[in-house]
Design a protein around this motif. Sequence first.
Motif, PDB file in Angstrom:
ATOM      1  N   LEU A  94      69.185 -96.601 -14.948  1.00  8.51           N
ATOM      2  CA  LEU A  94      68.349 -96.905 -16.104  1.00  8.51           C
ATOM      3  C   LEU A  94      67.212 -95.890 -16.086  1.00  8.51           C
ATOM      4  CD1 LEU A  94      67.459 -98.688 -18.494  1.00  8.51           C
ATOM      5  CD2 LEU A  94      66.140-100.040 -16.821  1.00  8.51           C
ATOM      6  N   ILE A  95      67.102 -95.084 -17.116  1.00  7.33           N
ATOM      7  CA  ILE A  95      66.103 -94.019 -17.126  1.00  7.33           C
ATOM      8  C   ILE A  95      64.749 -94.548 -17.575  1.00  7.33           C
ATOM      9  CG2 ILE A  95      65.481 -91.752 -18.040  1.00  7.33           C
ATOM     10  CD1 ILE A  95      67.894 -91.788 -16.071  1.00  7.33           C
ATOM     11  N   PHE A  96      64.667 -95.117 -18.778  1.00  9.70           N
ATOM     12  CA  PHE A  96      63.400 -95.598 -19.322  1.00  9.70           C
ATOM     13  C   PHE A  96      63.430 -97.115 -19.405  1.00  9.70           C
ATOM     14  CE2 PHE A  96      64.142 -91.397 -21.267  1.00  9.70           C
ATOM     15  CZ  PHE A  96      63.065 -90.722 -20.726  1.00  9.70           C
ATOM     16  N   GLY A  97      62.363 -97.733 -18.944  1.00  8.05           N
ATOM     17  CA  GLY A  97      62.254 -99.193 -18.979  1.00  8.05           C
ATOM     18  C   GLY A  97      61.051 -99.620 -18.174  1.00  8.05           C
ATOM     19  N   THR A  98      61.033-100.866 -17.788  1.00  7.02           N
ATOM     20  CA  THR A  98      59.902-101.410 -17.043  1.00  7.02           C
ATOM     21  C   THR A  98      60.111-101.228 -15.537  1.00  7.02           C
ATOM     22  OG1 THR A  98      60.868-103.615 -16.864  1.00  7.02           O
ATOM     23  CG2 THR A  98      59.539-103.160 -18.837  1.00  7.02           C
ATOM     24  N   GLU A  99      59.031-101.369 -14.799  1.00  6.10           N
ATOM     25  CA  GLU A  99      59.135-101.317 -13.335  1.00  6.10           C
ATOM     26  C   GLU A  99      59.991-102.465 -12.827  1.00  6.10           C
ATOM     27  OE1 GLU A  99      55.074-101.102 -11.906  1.00  6.10           O
ATOM     28  OE2 GLU A  99      55.076 -98.916 -12.123  1.00  6.10           O
TER      29      GLU A  99
END
Length: 182
Positions: free
Chosen positions: A58-63
Amino acid sequence: MKKKIIIGVLILIGVLAVGFAYLNYRNRTLSPPGSTELTVNGLTVSIPYSRPSVRDRLIFGTEEQKALQPYGKYWRLGANESTEITVNKDVTFNGEPLKAGTYRMYAVPGPETFDIGLNSELGKWGAMEPDYDLDVLHTKVPVEKATTPVEQYTITTVEADGGIDVVFEFSDVRFRVPVRAK
């Protein structure tokens, strides 16, 4: 005794050199160099960068989602060295004035927009954040969902409205920055 110490030091230096060369090679093969350059009506935009791949992450998202690049955190817009942009004329960069020159380019991703920063600190390696006191420009661009996911990070320059759009694509994220001669 002195000879043994010298030989030991030389062996240690050799092992360290081989280790560094291997790590540098590994980084280059996982995120090979790329570049884009376009000239339109005398305006040239060029961008050398490194091209990481998604590789089932998953490249972009939440911590909490364990995203490689969490929202709200500095991203160098590539891998390895910092990504730099060169413009040969004074321009507007997403509508903001920018003098001709070379700048370190970075982003702070968000789910709806990316905050793009340009900084005068050049030639940096790694994911170290820039000296923000040297920022020359900040602008926000909207995020578009890519119609087809992009496995390897790609920056392209395309002619648009008599100027150049810089298009960034990675995973399911796409955004563009219009660059126009003043």
